[in-house]
Write an enzyme that holds these catalytic residues in place. Structure first.
Site, PDB file in Angstrom:
ATOM      1  N   SER A 144       0.765  -1.276  -0.087  1.00 20.62           N
ATOM      2  CA  SER A 144       0.033  -0.150   0.163  1.00 20.62           C
ATOM      3  C   SER A 144       0.802   1.076   0.106  1.00 20.62           C
ATOM      4  O   SER A 144       1.869   1.202   0.713  1.00 20.62           O
ATOM      5  CB  SER A 144      -0.917  -0.059   0.979  1.00 20.62           C
ATOM      6  OG  SER A 144      -1.537   1.404   1.227  1.00 20.62           O
ATOM      7  N   TYR A 158      -1.331  -0.341  10.254  1.00 22.17           N
ATOM      8  CA  TYR A 158      -1.617  -0.757   8.827  1.00 22.17           C
ATOM      9  C   TYR A 158      -0.436  -0.530   7.996  1.00 22.17           C
ATOM     10  O   TYR A 158       0.034  -1.107   7.173  1.00 22.17           O
ATOM     11  CB  TYR A 158      -3.125   0.115   8.397  1.00 22.17           C
ATOM     12  CG  TYR A 158      -3.371  -0.711   6.769  1.00 22.17           C
ATOM     13  CD1 TYR A 158      -3.526  -1.935   6.375  1.00 22.17           C
ATOM     14  CD2 TYR A 158      -3.037   0.341   5.813  1.00 22.17           C
ATOM     15  CE1 TYR A 158      -3.832  -2.117   5.228  1.00 22.17           C
ATOM     16  CE2 TYR A 158      -3.261   0.111   4.456  1.00 22.17           C
ATOM     17  CZ  TYR A 158      -3.445  -1.408   4.187  1.00 22.17           C
ATOM     18  OH  TYR A 158      -3.993  -1.465   2.762  1.00 22.17           O
TER      19      TYR A 158
END
Length: 249
Positions: A144, A158
């Site tokens: 990501s 995350y």
């Protein structure tokens, strides 16, 4: 049973995983195995839609945080033939939060799925891929842009997990390159999927899209195109790299 070249897509029932499945399915002699954690009906509908007589598609339950379920997923894939490709798409995101509010249990949940689960899938894949010399053996991991941007004030946990994915990708790629196995990753940016709802901000892609360099959020299909290219012979001399699919973000 006729042997097929097998591709496994974790988290394959929706979003980017489902878009990857649609691009990979339907090739004669190729079997596709999609894992899902809870959306059984959705996964089975997608598998039934994509399956062809010479290109089977199976939906297999698997919580990648459980190593035994990961092993069972790859055992199920073995019934179709030798493993050629793995897309590590399964991942979780929790509600947006400042760093100080993230407790140990949340860190453990995030890391169990996004890092340890992904690593266990890579391990099962490499164990199988090293047993045969078929061309095109490749793993693509989902990272990501949060790994680069940090996720401050929203989900540092995350972001950190995806930074670990970037490092794992590079290290594993160098280790297995002599075996002819390629390992790469993609870093999606703001993509219009329901993962934003998991973070408590379902309208995030629509809200942030107009301010991105390309003026819009990306689509799951655009990320899937990059993933399937990295799996393809066109990327035969690419390994150990991470490709940003972020509209310039």
């Amino acid at each position: 049973m006729t042997e097929h070249a097998v591709y496994v897509v974790t988290g394959g029932s929706r979003g980017i995983g489902a878009a990857v499945a649609r691009r990979l399915a339907g090739v004669p002699g190729r079997a596709l195995v999609l894992s899902y954690r809870s959306e059984q009906a959705t996964a089975r509908r997608l598998a039934a839609e994509l399956a062809r007589p010479d290109a089977p598609v199976a939906a297999v339950p698997c919580d990648v945080a459980d190593p035994e379920q990961v092993a069972a997923l790859f055992t199920a894939a073995d019934t179709f033939g030798p493993l050629v490709g793995l897309v590590n798409n399964a991942g979780i995101l929790e509600r947006q939060s400042g760093f100080e509010a993230i407790d140990a249990a949340r860190w453990q949940r995030i890391l169990a799925v996004n890092v340890v689960g992904l690593a266990m899938c890579c391990r099962e894949a490499v164990r199988r891929m090293r047993e045969h010399d078929l061309p095109g053996r490749a793993i693509v991991n989902l990272s990501s842009m949060a790994a680069v941007l940090g996720g401050a004030g929203q989900y540092v946990d995350y972001a950190a997990s995806k930074g670990a994915v970037d490092t794992l990708t590079r290290g594993l790629a160098l280790e297995v390159a002599p075996l002819g196995i390629r390992v790469s990753a993609v870093r999606p940016g703001i993509i219009a999927t329901d993962i934003h709802a998991s973070g408590g901000d379902p309208d995030r892609a629509a809200r942030l899209g107009p301010d991105l360099p390309m003026g819009r959020a990306g689509t799951p299909e655009e990320v899937a195109a990059a993933i399937t290219w990295l799996l393809s012979p066109d990327a035969a001399y690419i390994t150990g790299t991470t490709l940003d699919v972020s509209g310039g973000r």
